[in-house]
Design a protein around this motif. Sequence first.
Motif, PDB file in Angstrom:
ATOM      1  N   ARG A 174      11.135   4.481  35.338  1.00  0.00           N
ATOM      2  CA  ARG A 174      11.194   3.028  35.238  1.00  0.00           C
ATOM      3  C   ARG A 174      10.340   2.418  36.347  1.00  0.00           C
ATOM      4  NH1 ARG A 174      12.712   0.960  30.783  1.00  0.00           N
ATOM      5  NH2 ARG A 174      13.718  -0.839  31.767  1.00  0.00           N
ATOM      6  N   ARG A 175       9.190   1.913  35.989  1.00  0.00           N
ATOM      7  CA  ARG A 175       8.352   1.132  36.883  1.00  0.00           C
ATOM      8  C   ARG A 175       7.761   1.923  38.060  1.00  0.00           C
ATOM      9  NH1 ARG A 175      12.681  -1.981  35.585  1.00  0.00           N
ATOM     10  NH2 ARG A 175      13.802  -1.477  37.491  1.00  0.00           N
ATOM     11  N   LEU A 337      10.295  18.068  23.850  1.00  0.00           N
ATOM     12  CA  LEU A 337      11.478  17.252  24.151  1.00  0.00           C
ATOM     13  C   LEU A 337      11.296  15.781  23.782  1.00  0.00           C
ATOM     14  CD1 LEU A 337      12.444  18.889  27.548  1.00  0.00           C
ATOM     15  CD2 LEU A 337      13.664  19.073  25.387  1.00  0.00           C
ATOM     16  N   LYS A 338      10.130  15.447  23.214  1.00  0.00           N
ATOM     17  CA  LYS A 338       9.855  14.081  22.748  1.00  0.00           C
ATOM     18  C   LYS A 338      10.072  13.071  23.875  1.00  0.00           C
ATOM     19  CE  LYS A 338      11.096  15.111  17.936  1.00  0.00           C
ATOM     20  NZ  LYS A 338      11.150  16.564  18.143  1.00  0.00           N
ATOM     21  N   LEU A 339       9.402  13.304  24.986  1.00  0.00           N
ATOM     22  CA  LEU A 339       9.587  12.485  26.180  1.00  0.00           C
ATOM     23  C   LEU A 339       8.670  11.276  26.197  1.00  0.00           C
ATOM     24  CD1 LEU A 339       9.819  15.263  28.915  1.00  0.00           C
ATOM     25  CD2 LEU A 339      11.646  14.227  27.585  1.00  0.00           C
ATOM     26  N   GLU A 340       9.121  10.258  26.917  1.00  0.00           N
ATOM     27  CA  GLU A 340       8.334   9.063  27.161  1.00  0.00           C
ATOM     28  C   GLU A 340       8.440   8.728  28.646  1.00  0.00           C
ATOM     29  OE1 GLU A 340       9.512   5.824  24.525  1.00  0.00           O
ATOM     30  OE2 GLU A 340      10.602   7.283  23.339  1.00  0.00           O
ATOM     31  N   ASN A 341       7.463   7.982  29.129  1.00  0.00           N
ATOM     32  CA  ASN A 341       7.517   7.448  30.492  1.00  0.00           C
ATOM     33  C   ASN A 341       7.792   8.512  31.553  1.00  0.00           C
ATOM     34  OD1 ASN A 341       7.378   5.119  28.989  1.00  0.00           O
ATOM     35  ND2 ASN A 341       8.762   3.972  30.300  1.00  0.00           N
ATOM     36  N   ASP A 342       7.059   9.623  31.482  1.00  0.00           N
ATOM     37  CA  ASP A 342       7.250  10.651  32.500  1.00  0.00           C
ATOM     38  C   ASP A 342       5.972  10.913  33.291  1.00  0.00           C
ATOM     39  OD1 ASP A 342       5.851  11.855  30.424  1.00  0.00           O
ATOM     40  OD2 ASP A 342       6.689  13.833  30.843  1.00  0.00           O
ATOM     41  N   GLY A 343       5.031   9.977  33.256  1.00  0.00           N
ATOM     42  CA  GLY A 343       3.818  10.089  34.054  1.00  0.00           C
ATOM     43  C   GLY A 343       2.646  10.658  33.274  1.00  0.00           C
ATOM     44  N   PRO A 344       1.446  10.118  33.496  1.00  0.00           N
ATOM     45  CA  PRO A 344       0.259  10.607  32.799  1.00  0.00           C
ATOM     46  C   PRO A 344      -0.165  11.983  33.304  1.00  0.00           C
ATOM     47  CG  PRO A 344      -0.358   8.944  34.416  1.00  0.00           C
ATOM     48  CD  PRO A 344       1.143   8.976  34.376  1.00  0.00           C
ATOM     49  N   VAL A 345      -0.824  12.740  32.439  1.00  0.00           N
ATOM     50  CA  VAL A 345      -1.223  14.101  32.780  1.00  0.00           C
ATOM     51  C   VAL A 345      -2.194  14.136  33.953  1.00  0.00           C
ATOM     52  CG1 VAL A 345      -3.188  14.181  31.193  1.00  0.00           C
ATOM     53  CG2 VAL A 345      -1.942  16.283  31.738  1.00  0.00           C
TER      54      VAL A 345
END
Length: 408
Positions: A174-175, A337-345
């Motif tokens: 978050r942010r 795991l179908k993740l979102e918002n976990d940081g760009p590669v």
Amino acid sequence: MHIELLDVIVFPLVTVCVLSIGYLLFSLMAVERIRYRNAAGNPGFQPPVTIFKPVCGLDPDMAACLRSFCEQDYPEYQVIFGLQDHDDPALPVINTLAREFSDLDISVIINPRLHGSNHKVSNLINMYDTARHEFLLLADSDMQVPRDYLTSIMPPFASAAIGAVTCIYTGYARRGIASALNAMFINGWFLPSVLISEIIEKTRYCLGATMIVRRHVLETAGGLVALKDHLADDYMLGKMVADAGYEIHLSHFPVRNIVHEPSFRSLFLHELRWARTLRTVEPLRYAMTFLTDSLVIAALTACALLTAGAHILWPVALVGLVLLLRMLLHVRVRSVLKLENDGPVLLVPLRDLLNFMIRIASFTGRSVHWRNHDFSVDEQGLIHETDSLKHTVPDEDEVPELATTQDY
């Protein structure tokens, strides 16, 4: 000079780098395995459950996180919210939820009594007598779960050999970059290590995201009071259950950890606490986790190869291979795991460097910062509060005036 350098530096570094590459390949296999592993036990096994939610201060998206535990598609469960301060800013949120779900079995416990140095465990001990069911679920306040959470994680208890169930968890940022980096650590560094550990040996620990234990097993193993001075209370709970002769089931049902790090300083202190906790309870295992700093190891190996006179193609190929594998692991974890918002590669190199810096810092002391309090950790993993203004434990006859219990 070059022969000495090859013997003393290059060969050991190359060996370590090969092991680190092996770890990345093992991690990819372990992550892919998630989709093929089904929960053990009878899918219709749905015993009543008591959910403990210890709360201290406001977490990001707290209302949504706590609400998710009140919206379960499950026959019978109790929810207990516990706080240690009548002025806790989370109390209005909890009271609102309790009124919203007035048809549920909900209790709110406010009790400042401390039983040891671990404030969260003291909170849980204060909540314990309100629990009505045999199966006790402990979950951190910053976790968010879907409606089929209880239905999915309880079946393993159909076997009497299972004393506890714990869950893997993923980070949702978050942010800000600091939050993204923390989520990346959870998803790309911590989670694969947990999955690999499960493959290599029986699980003997629990994760704070979800810990479910049979009440009689907990009491036989020493009860919550046995955890009152331990920093790694989740790890120790699992160890107690395993030492009592019961198995621990690691569920691959992922729980979402809502992550908000307001600054790089808070991120560093948070992860330093994790690192020093693991170093204390599992020193050998922690020493081996340096293999997860793959890019740093590859860079050091490349520098040694260049110094020893190797053609530039070999160091570049080595770093390129490790970077490719590390980025592939990031992408596969997100996909599986179908993740979102976990940081760009593209933040992967920075995340790996930060891991290495925190690892070095973890060996420079034993102090940790946790929920606005400073502690020192001794060699047994026991914590000692070092704040100038320490909390005091009320006398036994004062507790009834300070503590309140509200059923909704």
